[in-house]
Design an enzyme around this catalytic site. Sequence first.
Site, PDB file in Angstrom:
ATOM      1  CG  HIS A   1      -1.738   1.259   1.315  1.00 19.74           C
ATOM      2  ND1 HIS A   1      -2.856   1.476   0.547  1.00 19.74           N
ATOM      3  CD2 HIS A   1      -1.572   2.367   2.074  1.00 19.74           C
ATOM      4  CE1 HIS A   1      -3.349   2.670   0.834  1.00 19.74           C
ATOM      5  NE2 HIS A   1      -2.593   3.226   1.764  1.00 19.74           N
TER       6      HIS A   1
ATOM      7  CE  LYS B   1     -13.848  12.911   0.414  1.00 18.90           C
ATOM      8  NZ  LYS B   1     -13.349  12.158   1.589  1.00 18.90           N
TER       9      LYS B   1
ATOM     10  N   GLY C   1     -15.547  -1.678   0.765  1.00 24.48           N
ATOM     11  CA  GLY C   1     -16.078  -1.350  -0.555  1.00 24.48           C
ATOM     12  C   GLY C   1     -16.695   0.036  -0.644  1.00 24.48           C
TER      13      GLY C   1
ATOM     14  CB  THR D   1     -13.295   4.158  -1.372  1.00 27.74           C
ATOM     15  OG1 THR D   1     -12.972   4.385  -0.008  1.00 27.74           O
ATOM     16  CG2 THR D   1     -12.647   5.217  -2.242  1.00 27.74           C
TER      17      THR D   1
END
Lengths: 302, 302
Positions: free
Chosen positions: A129, A190, A223, A225
């Site tokens: 990540h 965003k 799930g 996002t």
Amino acid sequence: MVKAIVAGNYGEGYRLAGEIGAETLGVVEKVFPDGEQYVRISEPEKAKGSKVVVVSTMYPMQDQAFIKLLMLGDALARSQAAMYLAVIPYLAYSRQDKVFMPGEPVSALIVVNTLKAAGFRKLVVVDFHSSSLLSQLNDYIVNVMVSDLLVKTLMSDAERPVILAPDKGALERARFAANSIGVDYDYLVKSRDRVTGEVSYTPRELRVAGRDVIIVDDIVSTGGTIAEASRMLMKQGARRIHVATSHGLLVGNALTRMLDAGVRRIALANTLGVRVDHPLVEYVDVVPRLATVVKEILGSEP
Amino acid sequence: MVKAIVAGNYGEGYRLAGEIGAETLGVVEKVFPDGEQYVRISEPEKAKGSKVVVVSTMYPMQDQAFIKLLMLGDALARSQAAMYLAVIPYLAYSRQDKVFMPGEPVSALIVVNTLKAAGFRKLVVVDFHSSSLLSQLNDYIVNVMVSDLLVKTLMSDAERPVILAPDKGALERARFAANSIGVDYDYLVKSRDRVTGEVSYTPRELRVAGRDVIIVDDIVSTGGTIAEASRMLMKQGARRIHVATSHGLLVGNALTRMLDAGVRRIALANTLGVRVDHPLVEYVDVVPRLATVVKEILGSEP
């Protein structure tokens, strides 16, 4: 001679052992009635003087898996293995990779540094990540990117496809897949409407209208996002939404949540100790790529 | 100024904080939907420059508790605490304190060394299982013995009492209680009948006929050993069997098992995050003794 130890939580590891031509060493694993774990290498004399590849993953039961890895490392050191490394397709706690708020630990560093102290020469991880830790850790973590493989399996019926990262942090992963396949890529930004306060996600540059979107990410947990992004992209006229995610934790109703939000197909890597069985979910085998990387390391490490 | 952090799994810790005159620092603890843990010290500026006592225990959920301790250690280092130590009344994995069979790890050392690497100056533990590690670890583990307190609570109605350790390894604990109270002590010897193959436990020197026996041990998990010993002692004419054990894990039907085997009363220390509620089980508060030890350490550590 290379040996492999495959932890009970990652059955795929046996194929990996086969592909790197390693003999598999047996391990006794049990949990005592009070919850303590126990491991023992069955024939420690075979580990002595050998290069040993430990294959385990860290989902489900991240904490148990972590401690089992420490135990195996300790047992290998005591068995006088010449060197040992760990293949951990999913390395848990990687999202807590910095102090986001004062007073927090950096859990990702705790995990990695403790495994290092346990004597693992290197950690081979699928789609780690944290890009910041990858650069900090001086090649201790060998990151195996697989987003290209995931996206390829979704390309068969994609029309005018575009690859999108759900945020700027995931852009590298999207770029890697896009470049190796030759399609457009972008990331979602965003933003909040100043009047209504509504949050929305829009691609930074590209328009998605009429196109098939493949969202590329490393971990899908609840799930949330992806579901939100999918809804936004559908509103913006996307033709279909596909999802390519390496680590499909799929907690609770994550799958339904994404499918309800318009996701049509999901490609996941086989990095975990569990899988879901669903016609719209496809698992991509990353073992051959892991094997290539492990063979290279074994060739270069004394 | 001394500060204390009490982990959510050990409510007794708040009293300990009070007795050592420490201000308690808040901690945000949560578990993400996928099972990863998260902690954050609420006011890290209060930890800065302070001596901090972290109070947590390692049962139930040994592995989770261990990782939470590592996280708190890391968070305290990053918050620039002057020094921090851990009070861990029950330290899990202490029974795997050597390589019993080749190929095994020494889990007790993994736990202790990892906590040391996480920066804890010392570990304060109640009735640590491993005497060999205590001598090896150069005072890093401060062992707080409490068998005397447990036995004392059982003495009120004991007739011609004798204290027995279930094996030679537990003898020190029995001796400690016996000497501080002034009663006889001995340990049980396991032997096998050469003809029938039957295993039996008998005191090495003393006769138990007509006497009240108090079995002293550190950990009672499934209750199997104590149940067996109790049955043997009743056969040898013991009047009543009492049990004084620091850490009452009491897995599954451990309690029934012991009571069925003739055990009349059980005294346990309050070292765990759980308790059983049963009229024959009595909990002894070890917090004041822990507080005394912690105050001494804080006084002597810079």
